[in-house]
Design an enzyme around this catalytic site. Structure first.
Site: not given
Ligand code: ZN
Length: 210
Positions: A71, A89, A91, A151
């Protein structure tokens, strides 16, 4: 703490707090033209500083044996268009629930202002692609946070600590909203109510000494 040491510290905390499971999620922190990022495929609570690659803002690997997180293009896209010095980032559960079912997280609590008010859900694209990076960049405009359809979530900050706290707040706001929907119809704060909060924050009460 060096940039790489910070990644180890906040990676561990992200797993401890249940914001990340296994190898999902990634963090980066910037200094000048260099960005230290968590490696691809490594558990965030088992990082050592030397495992964390350093890339330049154009995406070239400068230091480290392991490949940067898949990412990384999204992180670099965010750095390109914001004054962020760190990107987180994850989840996380409630963030992903909102990102899977809605087009935005409405401001149901005034602390949403700390993330820029309404949090937009970036349009879905395959992970790691330039399309996803562009969609996140667009959703992030003028904000400290964005959700990514089906996501997860992403936040930014002037430091990794700030970006991390923004992720915790985003998850809390999503949890309040999702749980609120289970009880009734959450009331969304109006523009006027939010403006009054900003006004209040700029003019805190003064308690005179006796
Ligand atoms: Zn991700």
């Amino acid at each position: 703490m060096s940039l790489r040491e910070q990644l180890c510290e906040y990676g561990r905390r992200a797993v401890e707090l249940g914001l990340v499971i296994g190898t999902s999620g990634n963090l980066s922190v910037r200094q000048g033209d260099l960005v230290a990022v968590t490696p691809s495929g490594a558990a965030l609570d088992r990082l050592a500083p030397e495992m964390c690659p350093i890339v330049d803002v154009e995406g070239y690997l400068v230091e480290g044996e392991l490949q940067p997180s898949s990412e990384t293009p999204m992180h670099l896209a965010v750095y390109e268009t914001t004054d962020a010095q760190a990107v987180v980032h994850t989840h996380s559960v409630f963030g992903t629930v909102v990102a899977t079912t809605m087009t935005e997280l409405p401001p149901v609590h005034y602390n949403a202002l700390l993330l820029g008010g309404v949090v937009k859900v970036a349009e879905y694209a395959t992970y790691g692609t330039p399309e996803l990076a562009a969609n996140v960049r667009a959703a992030m405009e003028g904000k400290q946070a964005a959700l990514m359809a089906n996501h997860g979530g992403v936040t930014i900050g002037a430091t990794l600590e700030q970006a991390f706290e923004a992720t915790r707040l985003l998850e809390w706001l999503c949890e309040v909203y999702v749980r609120g929907l289970g009880v009734g119809k959450p009331t969304i704060l109006t523009e006027e109510q939010l403006a009054a909060v900003v006004e209040r924050a700029l003019n805190p009460p003064h308690f005179p000494r006796r």
